[in-house]
Design a protein around this motif. Structure first.
Motif, short mmCIF file in Angstrom:
data_model
loop_
_atom_site.label_atom_id
_atom_site.label_comp_id
_atom_site.label_asym_id
_atom_site.label_seq_id
_atom_site.Cartn_x
_atom_site.Cartn_y
_atom_site.Cartn_z
N ILE A 126 0.73 -1.19 0.06
CA ILE A 126 0.00 0.02 0.01
C ILE A 126 0.83 1.26 0.16
CG2 ILE A 126 -1.70 1.24 1.34
CD1 ILE A 126 -2.88 -1.20 2.24
N ALA A 127 2.00 1.17 0.60
CA ALA A 127 2.81 2.49 0.83
C ALA A 127 3.56 2.77 -0.31
CB ALA A 127 3.89 2.11 2.08
N LEU A 128 4.04 1.44 -1.18
CA LEU A 128 4.65 1.54 -2.40
C LEU A 128 3.71 2.10 -3.54
CD1 LEU A 128 7.06 -1.54 -2.06
CD2 LEU A 128 7.78 1.05 -2.13
N THR A 129 2.46 1.66 -3.40
CA THR A 129 1.15 2.10 -4.28
C THR A 129 1.15 3.76 -4.24
OG1 THR A 129 0.18 -0.05 -4.14
CG2 THR A 129 -1.21 1.95 -4.89
N GLY A 130 1.19 4.06 -3.04
CA GLY A 130 1.20 5.49 -2.94
C GLY A 130 2.42 6.19 -3.34
N LEU A 131 3.77 5.63 -3.26
CA LEU A 131 4.56 5.98 -3.77
C LEU A 131 4.67 5.99 -5.62
CD1 LEU A 131 7.66 7.15 -3.38
CD2 LEU A 131 8.43 4.92 -3.64
N MET A 132 4.13 4.96 -5.98
CA MET A 132 4.18 4.93 -7.42
C MET A 132 3.01 5.97 -8.04
SD MET A 132 6.30 2.86 -8.13
CE MET A 132 6.36 2.41 -9.63
N ALA A 133 2.03 6.29 -7.10
CA ALA A 133 1.01 7.19 -7.48
C ALA A 133 1.73 8.60 -7.73
CB ALA A 133 -0.10 7.19 -6.55
N ALA A 134 2.57 8.81 -6.47
CA ALA A 134 3.02 10.28 -6.38
C ALA A 134 4.18 10.36 -7.69
CB ALA A 134 3.86 10.31 -5.02
N LEU A 135 4.86 9.34 -7.93
CA LEU A 135 5.92 9.09 -9.01
C LEU A 135 5.23 9.49 -10.38
CD1 LEU A 135 8.89 9.18 -9.61
CD2 LEU A 135 8.60 6.63 -9.57
N LEU A 167 6.85 -4.38 -10.44
CA LEU A 167 7.25 -4.42 -8.98
C LEU A 167 6.41 -5.07 -8.03
CD1 LEU A 167 9.25 -1.04 -8.78
CD2 LEU A 167 10.41 -3.37 -8.87
N LEU A 168 5.00 -4.47 -8.18
CA LEU A 168 4.00 -4.75 -7.11
C LEU A 168 2.90 -5.58 -7.69
CD1 LEU A 168 3.71 -0.90 -5.86
CD2 LEU A 168 4.89 -2.81 -5.00
N GLY A 169 2.85 -5.99 -8.86
CA GLY A 169 1.85 -6.72 -8.97
C GLY A 169 0.62 -5.86 -9.96
N GLY A 170 -0.18 -6.40 -10.67
CA GLY A 170 -1.34 -5.76 -11.46
C GLY A 170 -1.86 -4.66 -10.69
N THR A 201 -0.22 -5.95 -17.43
CA THR A 201 1.05 -6.03 -17.34
C THR A 201 1.51 -6.87 -15.99
OG1 THR A 201 1.58 -3.74 -18.11
CG2 THR A 201 3.34 -4.76 -16.65
N GLY A 202 0.68 -6.67 -14.98
CA GLY A 202 1.09 -7.77 -13.81
C GLY A 202 0.45 -9.08 -14.00
N LEU A 203 -0.73 -9.34 -14.66
CA LEU A 203 -1.23 -10.62 -15.08
C LEU A 203 -0.14 -11.33 -15.95
CD1 LEU A 203 -3.53 -12.72 -15.44
CD2 LEU A 203 -4.12 -11.81 -17.57
N ILE A 204 0.58 -10.68 -16.84
CA ILE A 204 1.41 -11.34 -17.88
C ILE A 204 2.61 -11.87 -17.12
CG2 ILE A 204 2.79 -11.24 -19.79
CD1 ILE A 204 0.03 -9.88 -20.96
N ALA A 205 3.17 -10.57 -16.41
CA ALA A 205 4.62 -10.93 -15.74
C ALA A 205 4.40 -11.69 -14.45
CB ALA A 205 5.01 -9.38 -15.17
N HIS A 206 3.66 -11.50 -13.66
CA HIS A 206 3.54 -12.32 -12.54
C HIS A 206 2.68 -13.89 -12.25
CE1 HIS A 206 5.58 -9.29 -9.85
NE2 HIS A 206 4.96 -8.54 -10.91
N ARG A 207 1.58 -13.70 -13.08
CA ARG A 207 0.73 -15.11 -12.95
C ARG A 207 1.35 -15.98 -14.22
NH1 ARG A 207 -4.73 -14.52 -10.43
NH2 ARG A 207 -4.00 -13.32 -8.67
N LEU A 208 1.56 -15.27 -15.26
CA LEU A 208 2.22 -16.24 -16.36
C LEU A 208 3.63 -16.39 -16.33
CD1 LEU A 208 -0.07 -15.01 -19.46
CD2 LEU A 208 -0.61 -16.96 -17.97
N GLY A 209 4.24 -15.39 -16.33
CA GLY A 209 5.75 -15.39 -16.15
C GLY A 209 6.52 -15.85 -14.93
N LYS A 210 5.63 -15.42 -13.71
CA LYS A 210 6.16 -15.55 -12.42
C LYS A 210 7.27 -15.13 -12.33
CE LYS A 210 3.40 -19.81 -12.00
NZ LYS A 210 2.22 -18.85 -11.54
N ILE A 211 7.66 -13.53 -12.60
CA ILE A 211 8.90 -13.02 -12.49
C ILE A 211 9.59 -12.82 -11.28
CG2 ILE A 211 8.54 -11.89 -14.79
CD1 ILE A 211 7.97 -9.29 -13.24
N SER A 212 8.66 -12.72 -10.18
CA SER A 212 8.89 -12.66 -8.87
C SER A 212 9.67 -13.71 -8.11
CB SER A 212 7.82 -12.43 -7.97
OG SER A 212 7.17 -11.37 -8.26
N THR A 213 9.63 -14.88 -8.61
CA THR A 213 10.36 -16.13 -8.28
C THR A 213 11.44 -16.67 -9.44
OG1 THR A 213 8.49 -17.57 -8.89
CG2 THR A 213 8.42 -16.71 -6.55
N GLU A 214 11.48 -16.23 -10.35
CA GLU A 214 12.14 -16.73 -11.51
C GLU A 214 13.60 -16.38 -11.33
OE1 GLU A 214 13.63 -18.98 -14.35
OE2 GLU A 214 11.49 -18.68 -14.49
#
Length: 190
Positions: free
Chosen positions: A9-18, A53-56, A95-108
């Motif tokens: 949630i904190a990083l979502t706020g940071l991304m919103a600000a950025l 970074l955070l998921g979709g 982006t999140g669906l493809i990167a994290h659900r299909l590509g599993k980039i967090s654990t790859e």
């Protein structure tokens, strides 16, 4: 679990600000006939980076909130705020669906696979925007200000959206691939 949710949630706020800052202060605004405008910006890159970074959901919300606030605070873009929120959220979700659900980039572990999935995810999220931003904009303008104005600005919107998509894809992939090892080394699991 609670710590990870609070962190997201904190990083979502940071991304919103950025995304707000990048969209609002680092854009090249192009005035169009009839008082309308379009712009060249990297706000979508922040949305894609957030999703990588955070998921979709969290990444998409960060980009959507930041750029929607940018629209709400600009008299020329204020009428586009609902469209912006929906489209930027969709960029993040795709982006999140493809990167994290299909590509599993967090654990790859294989950086080559991570790079390929990151490129594919960014291309799909921004490809969606490339099609639907001008299309939604055209329909939106038809409903609000009439057909002639919608047709006049359509070509400009396609051009600016194309430039934004290409630049955002490159920037978001490069930033993610640069940040990923540092975050892993720091023990930050996103």
């Amino acid at each position: 679990m609670k710590k990870q949710t609070t962190q997201k949630i904190a990083l979502t706020g940071l991304m919103a600000a950025l995304s707000y800052v990048v969209f609002t202060f680092l854009q090249i605004k192009i005035q169009l006939p009839g008082g309308d405008a379009t712009s060249i910006h990297l706000g979508n890159a922040v949305c894609v980076l957030g999703a990588l970074l955070l998921g979709g959901i969290y990444g998409g919300l960060g980009g959507a909130i930041g750029m929607t606030i940018g629209d709400l605070l600009d008299p020329q873009y204020i009428i586009y705020a609902p469209k912006t929120f929906i489209l930027k959220l969709c960029i993040g979700l795709i982006t999140g669906l493809i990167a994290h659900r299909l590509g599993k980039i967090s654990t790859e572990k294989d950086n080559g696979k991570v790079l390929r999935w990151t490129i594919l995810a960014a291309a799909c999220g921004l490809g969606f925007n490339l099609v639907f931003d001008p299309l939604f904009g055209y329909v939106y303008k038809l409903a609000i200000i009439g057909k002639p104005a919608a047709e006049v600005t359509l070509v400009w919107n396609i051009a600016s959206t194309s430039i934004n998509a290409a630049a955002s894809a490159v920037v978001s992939v490069l930033l993610y691939m640069a940040l990923r090892p540092a975050l892993k080394k720091a023990g930050i699991q996103l």
